[in-house]
Design a protein around this motif. Structure first.
Motif, PDB file in Angstrom:
ATOM      1  N   HIS A 165       0.899  -0.795   0.610  1.00 15.51           N
ATOM      2  CA  HIS A 165       0.101   0.335  -0.187  1.00 15.51           C
ATOM      3  C   HIS A 165       1.147   0.932  -0.131  1.00 15.51           C
ATOM      4  O   HIS A 165       0.651   2.123  -0.709  1.00 15.51           O
ATOM      5  CB  HIS A 165      -0.651   0.597   2.080  1.00 15.51           C
ATOM      6  N   HIS A 166       2.258   1.035   1.079  1.00 17.17           N
ATOM      7  CA  HIS A 166       2.850   2.293   0.589  1.00 17.17           C
ATOM      8  C   HIS A 166       3.687   3.026  -0.211  1.00 17.17           C
ATOM      9  O   HIS A 166       3.311   3.339  -0.363  1.00 17.17           O
ATOM     10  CB  HIS A 166       3.874   1.861   1.869  1.00 17.17           C
ATOM     11  N   ILE A 167       3.943   1.958  -1.003  1.00 13.82           N
ATOM     12  CA  ILE A 167       4.854   1.947  -1.952  1.00 13.82           C
ATOM     13  C   ILE A 167       3.715   2.740  -3.639  1.00 13.82           C
ATOM     14  O   ILE A 167       4.084   3.662  -3.996  1.00 13.82           O
ATOM     15  CB  ILE A 167       5.379   0.679  -2.973  1.00 13.82           C
ATOM     16  N   ARG A 168       2.669   1.537  -3.016  1.00 15.06           N
ATOM     17  CA  ARG A 168       1.714   2.113  -4.040  1.00 15.06           C
ATOM     18  C   ARG A 168       1.012   4.080  -4.117  1.00 15.06           C
ATOM     19  O   ARG A 168       1.001   4.591  -5.349  1.00 15.06           O
ATOM     20  CB  ARG A 168       0.531   1.285  -4.641  1.00 15.06           C
ATOM     21  N   MET A 169       1.194   3.538  -2.592  1.00 11.75           N
ATOM     22  CA  MET A 169       0.202   5.807  -2.867  1.00 11.75           C
ATOM     23  C   MET A 169       0.666   6.296  -3.151  1.00 11.75           C
ATOM     24  O   MET A 169       1.271   7.581  -4.249  1.00 11.75           O
ATOM     25  CB  MET A 169       0.168   5.316  -1.480  1.00 11.75           C
ATOM     26  N   TYR A 170       2.659   6.840  -2.776  1.00 12.19           N
ATOM     27  CA  TYR A 170       3.987   6.832  -2.611  1.00 12.19           C
ATOM     28  C   TYR A 170       4.244   6.956  -4.047  1.00 12.19           C
ATOM     29  O   TYR A 170       4.752   8.034  -4.962  1.00 12.19           O
ATOM     30  CB  TYR A 170       4.928   7.061  -2.256  1.00 12.19           C
TER      31      TYR A 170
END
Length: 412
Positions: free
Chosen positions: A124-129
């Motif tokens: 989730h973190h990688i996708r959003m940033y």
């Protein structure tokens, strides 16, 4: 049916995480191609936080929460924040920031139910940033002059959304580090990883952000070092990285030095681009005992109209010595738990995030308020959480065999 429900829940949790990321982007930064009123940006970011809390609450109506030392310490941090802000030395904005921090921590408590020691929140973190960096790249393509203005010394800024070079550098460094670790752990293929790492490296280089670059390399070194004894891929990567670094230092030493200095004088560099002067003034300011213990209330992380750019001094100014003790406890607890865990990819990712935040805290503020740094540490806490105990499924009842004499009717 169960698999579909799990996928649906994961998508909603991912949406909540994206809204939290949007909330922490901030409203101050470079001038955008299309001028955006600050009030509109604040409305969007605060609306994102309210929507994130509402979605998380709808998903967790029974308020099932998992014990979390990290979230408990953040909840305690609200105490000095409210006490100091109630004096209104920083204006009514301090109480508003307290409410925002409370809503932020409350949302983390609600989604903490799904912190299960897996890599879900890393993805989730990688996708959003990466989506945020996509907007930065789009602004660079549409208007290179606005994306690299002279006001920031030609460093990359957000031309579509007001993002500063340190923000962009931070987001790029974090997703680069996490993606590299996923590749080493064979949790993603190299082609997909390259699509994330290569453009992020380019954006990081264009920001000329020294803190993010050092945090990336030191954090990766510590994370990969934790895998060396158990992963052949980590050993190979570490060896090649050391070799490439040595070659680059010899062949490109002058170029790297020029990039690192950013054209600054030695005096300006030694004072950390003027930060040290603000720090000295903050420490020399007269304070009452209450201000030393509880701070002056949540503000905009500035002193005398200048940014503090140090998490520890910003916390001392706004939440006092109690705030410093609680933030230090967050880093120590997460770091201690990570060191006590057996080697694994999850542990390596957590070590990277914790070490990055600790390094960046020296020249960046954010550990004491709703910020990307608290989200990075939340991902680390999710990785270090113990897997939820499986609910035992009762064994099906086996009907007892009825004797033949009992099957006969009792009626004569």
């Amino acid at each position: 049916m169960g698999a579909d429900h799990t996928t649906h829940t994961s998508k909603i949790v991912g949406t909540v995480w994206g809204l939290l990321v949007l909330n922490t982007l901030g409203s101050a930064g470079a001038k955008t191609i299309i001028p955006l009123p600050r009030s509109l940006i604040q409305l969007v970011t605060m609306g994102a936080l309210v929507a994130a809390f509402a979605l998380a609450l709808a998903l967790n109506l029974r308020l099932r929460i998992r014990p979390s030392a990290y979230l408990f310490l953040l909840t305690l941090l609200l105490v000095p924040s409210v006490i100091s802000s109630a004096h209104l030395e920083s204006g009514f904005g301090a109480l508003f920031r307290c409410a925002r921090l409370a809503l932020f921590v409350g949302t983390l408590w609600l989604v903490g139910r799904w912190w299960d020691g897996d890599l879900t929140f890393v993805r989730h973190h990688i996708r959003m940033y990466f989506a945020v960096l996509g907007s930065v790249a789009a602004g660079l393509v549409v208007s290179p002059g606005a994306a690299m203005p002279g006001l920031y010394g030609g460093r990359l800024v957000g031309a579509l959304w007001p993002l500063t070079p340190p923000q962009i550098g931070q987001y790029a460094a974090v997703i680069i580090g996490l993606t590299v670790l996923l590749v080493l752990g064979r949790r993603t293929d190299r082609a997909s990883a390259a699509l994330v790492i290569v453009p992020s490296l380019v954006l990081l280089a264009l920001t000329h952000t020294r803190t993010a670059t050092l945090g990336l390399f030191i954090g990766l070194a510590l994370a990969i070092g934790s895998l060396i004894l158990t992963s052949a891929a980590a050993r190979r990567f570490f060896s090649w990285a050391v070799l490439c670094a040595a070659v680059a230092a010899v062949a490109l030493g002058s170029v790297l030095q020029a990039w690192f200095l950013r054209g600054q004088s030695k005096e300006n560099f030694s004072s950390l681009t003027g930060r040290a002067k603000v720090w000295d003034a903050l420490l020399a300011a007269d304070r009452t005992t209450a201000e030393q213990v509880f701070g002056v209330g949540l503000g905009d992380k500035s002193f005398g109209g200048l940014p503090i750019d140090n998490s520890w001094l910003a916390v001392y100014n706004e939440q006092g010595l109690i705030g410093i003790a609680l933030v230090a406890a967050v880093i120590i607890v997460l770091g201690g738990v990570a060191l006590l865990r057996p080697p694994s990819l999850q542990r390596a990712c957590a070590i990277f995030l914790i070490s990055y935040c600790a390094i960046a805290s020296y020249t960046e503020a954010g550990l004491g308020d709703a910020s990307p740094y608290l989200l990075h540490l939340a991902v680390a806490a999710s990785l270090l959480a113990a897997p939820a105990a499986a609910t035992p499924v009762p064994a099906p009842e086996v009907p007892r065999r009825v004797p033949r004499w009992a099957r006969r009717s009792e009626v004569p």
